[in-house]
Write an enzyme that holds these catalytic residues in place. Structure first.
Site, PDB file in Angstrom:
ATOM      1  N   SER A 183      34.575  41.109  29.997  1.00  0.00           N
ATOM      2  CA  SER A 183      34.662  39.702  30.391  1.00  0.00           C
ATOM      3  C   SER A 183      33.891  39.356  31.660  1.00  0.00           C
ATOM      4  O   SER A 183      33.580  38.194  31.886  1.00  0.00           O
ATOM      5  CB  SER A 183      36.130  39.303  30.544  1.00  0.00           C
ATOM      6  OG  SER A 183      36.799  40.214  31.381  1.00  0.00           O
ATOM      7  N   HIS A 212      37.519  38.615  23.804  1.00  0.00           N
ATOM      8  CA  HIS A 212      36.335  37.756  23.915  1.00  0.00           C
ATOM      9  C   HIS A 212      35.390  37.920  22.719  1.00  0.00           C
ATOM     10  O   HIS A 212      34.288  37.364  22.721  1.00  0.00           O
ATOM     11  CB  HIS A 212      35.564  38.061  25.205  1.00  0.00           C
ATOM     12  CG  HIS A 212      36.186  37.468  26.430  1.00  0.00           C
ATOM     13  ND1 HIS A 212      36.046  36.147  26.774  1.00  0.00           N
ATOM     14  CD2 HIS A 212      36.972  38.021  27.383  1.00  0.00           C
ATOM     15  CE1 HIS A 212      36.702  35.897  27.895  1.00  0.00           C
ATOM     16  NE2 HIS A 212      37.273  37.024  28.288  1.00  0.00           N
ATOM     17  N   LYS A 243      41.891  32.445  23.720  1.00  0.00           N
ATOM     18  CA  LYS A 243      40.466  32.204  23.989  1.00  0.00           C
ATOM     19  C   LYS A 243      39.878  31.344  22.861  1.00  0.00           C
ATOM     20  O   LYS A 243      40.174  30.171  22.803  1.00  0.00           O
ATOM     21  CB  LYS A 243      39.775  33.526  24.244  1.00  0.00           C
ATOM     22  CG  LYS A 243      40.293  34.068  25.590  1.00  0.00           C
ATOM     23  CD  LYS A 243      39.731  35.326  26.097  1.00  0.00           C
ATOM     24  CE  LYS A 243      40.306  35.578  27.484  1.00  0.00           C
ATOM     25  NZ  LYS A 243      40.857  36.913  27.669  1.00  0.00           N
TER      26      LYS A 243
HETATM   27  C1  LIG Z   1      41.879  37.468  28.454  1.00  0.00           C
HETATM   28  C2  LIG Z   1      42.130  38.851  28.034  1.00  0.00           C
HETATM   29  C3  LIG Z   1      43.425  39.294  27.755  1.00  0.00           C
HETATM   30  C4  LIG Z   1      44.633  38.425  27.993  1.00  0.00           C
HETATM   31  O1  LIG Z   1      44.837  37.493  26.981  1.00  0.00           O
HETATM   32  P1  LIG Z   1      46.013  36.434  27.144  1.00  0.00           P
HETATM   33  O2  LIG Z   1      46.328  36.040  25.749  1.00  0.00           O
HETATM   34  O3  LIG Z   1      45.507  35.316  27.986  1.00  0.00           O
HETATM   35  O4  LIG Z   1      47.157  37.148  27.783  1.00  0.00           O
HETATM   36  C5  LIG Z   1      43.593  40.579  27.303  1.00  0.00           C
HETATM   37  N1  LIG Z   1      42.538  41.415  27.148  1.00  0.00           N
HETATM   38  C6  LIG Z   1      41.277  41.024  27.412  1.00  0.00           C
HETATM   39  C7  LIG Z   1      40.155  41.990  27.208  1.00  0.00           C
HETATM   40  C8  LIG Z   1      41.028  39.733  27.879  1.00  0.00           C
HETATM   41  O5  LIG Z   1      39.776  39.351  28.156  1.00  0.00           O
END
Ligand SMILES: *Cc1c(COP(=O)(O)O)cnc(C)c1O
Length: 395
Positions: A183, A212, A243
């Protein structure tokens, strides 16, 4: 003053002094390419709402229908009396979409990692984790009793070294864990090479956190495993609904035996109430729309390529990205905060990212294009970023 409150005040003061205090922006509008903050309109270049589903009318309608049908709360954890048909319907739809045998829903992507990793590993096992993995993976690993190893970022040779080492040191199985798309840099894990490597060994398994990657890679945004044509080869898939799905919640996908096991044993599932009916209804609408059309995924990539090519043409450094995540390297830590502030004054919202999230001297602003940005939106962002970068002497 007592030690407790003093420690907090000191830390907050340090952050103010070093310009790392996060002034959290409050949105007075739904999430989208254009948002309202402090009663003013802003161009939003930092949301994970890749496909624009967060404020899509069909998605909202899906949520409203299920809110009416199933009520506001489920009244208990899933394992007692809180599993409703909407949860099972959504789990099955996600399993079909992702091409896995079954899915378990949990409250967030973060919880998905803490539900999976400590539940399936024991002190006899080993976990080998990419050094740049997401915080939720790190916390999931911390909760596990397994022996822990870290491999250099996407370095297959080092991963192999760690596997060999773990093979000598543990009697159980080895679990490799990686983000699909990273990310902060926007680069992607070489899943094809990782799978090839792990398949050379017995009892070496792979978890991919596709937070992502979903909605971005693969046919109709099915994710990175689909992109690499590795369905059935990755034992554990972590997903988030926060996301590209534009809602909230998380899930784990894999074999039926795994999902059955997690529904008996995973602590976030057993001791915390599941996502609500509105999220199930909204999520079902998202899966339906994604299955029927990949127009939004195509538009997202078109926008991402345009944004990145134009920024590069201006002499800006978009780092290692191979995804829509668009870092713009600014260097010194304070530059990232200055640039963010300057852009905010131009009514453009970006996120500053700096040490310790990324290495010192590689501070950056991070841009997230979406399918709902117009070319005019992107052109505006590009020209303002160029202007600020010149003022700061970055280009
Ligand atoms: C954003 C993210 C999460 C967290 O996701 P949420 O549903 O907001 O808790 C977990 N793992 C990765 C790799 C992320 O980028």
């Amino acid at each position: 003053m007592s030690k407790l409150w003093k420690r907090m005040e000191d830390e907050l003061n340090t952050r103010h002094e070093s310009k790392t205090y996060n002034n959290i922006k409050i949105l007075e509008s739904p999430q989208g390419a254009h948002i309202k903050v402090n009663s003013q309109d802003y161009l939003n270049m930092c949301s994970n709402n890749y496909l624009g589903f967060a404020n899509d009318k069909d998605v909202i309608k899906g949520g409203q229908d299920y809110l009416e049908k199933y009520g506001a709360g489920s009244g208990a954890v899933r394992s007692i009396a809180g599993s409703q048909t909407c949860h099972l319907e959504f789990e099955q739809a996600l399993a079909k979409f992702k091409g896995v045998e079954d899915v378990i829903l949990v409250q967030s992507g973060f919880q998905a990692n803490t539900a999976l990793i400590p539940t399936i590993t024991t002190e006899d096992d080993a976990i080998i984790s990419d050094e740049l993995n997401h915080a939720s993976i790190i916390d999931g690993v911390r909760l596990s009793k397994a022996k822990k190893y870290v491999y250099k970022h996407i370095d297959i040779n080092d991963l192999q070294k760690q596997i060999e080492k773990a093979k000598q040191e543990v009697s159980g199985f080895i679990l490799i864990i990686t983000d699909g798309v990273f990310s902060m840099d926007g680069d992607i894990a070489p899943l094809d090479e990782i799978v090839k490597l792990k398949n050379k060994y017995e009892d070496v398994y792979l978890t991919v956190d596709d937070a992502h990657g979903e909605g971005v890679f693969g046919s109709h945004g099915r994710g990175l495993v689909n992109h690499f044509k590795l369905e059935g080869e990755v034992e554990f898939e972590i997903g988030t609904l926060s996301k590209a799905f534009g809602i909230a919640g998380g899930f784990i996908g894999g074999k039926k035996v795994l999902i059955d096991y997690l529904k008996q044993k995973a602590r976030p599932f057993l001791f915390s109430t599941g996502i609500d009916s509105a999220m199930c209804g909204a999520g079902l609408a998202v899966v339906d729309k994604m299955s029927k059309s990949d127009d939004r995924v195509k538009k997202l990539w078109e926008n991402a390529h345009y944004l990145q090519e134009q920024l590069q043409a201006k002499g800006l450094n978009t780092w290692k990205t191979a995804s829509p995540i668009t870092p713009v390297i600014v260097g010194e830590e304070s530059m990232a905060t200055d640039m963010t502030k300057m852009l905010f004054e131009e009514n453009i919202l970006v996120s500053p990212i700096m040490y310790p999230t990324v290495a010192k001297g590689l501070a950056r602003i991070r841009l997230m294009p979406s399918a709902t940005h117009s070319k005019e939106d992107l052109d505006l962002a590009i020209s303002k970023i160029e202007k600020c970068a010149k003022e700061l002497g970055i280009i």
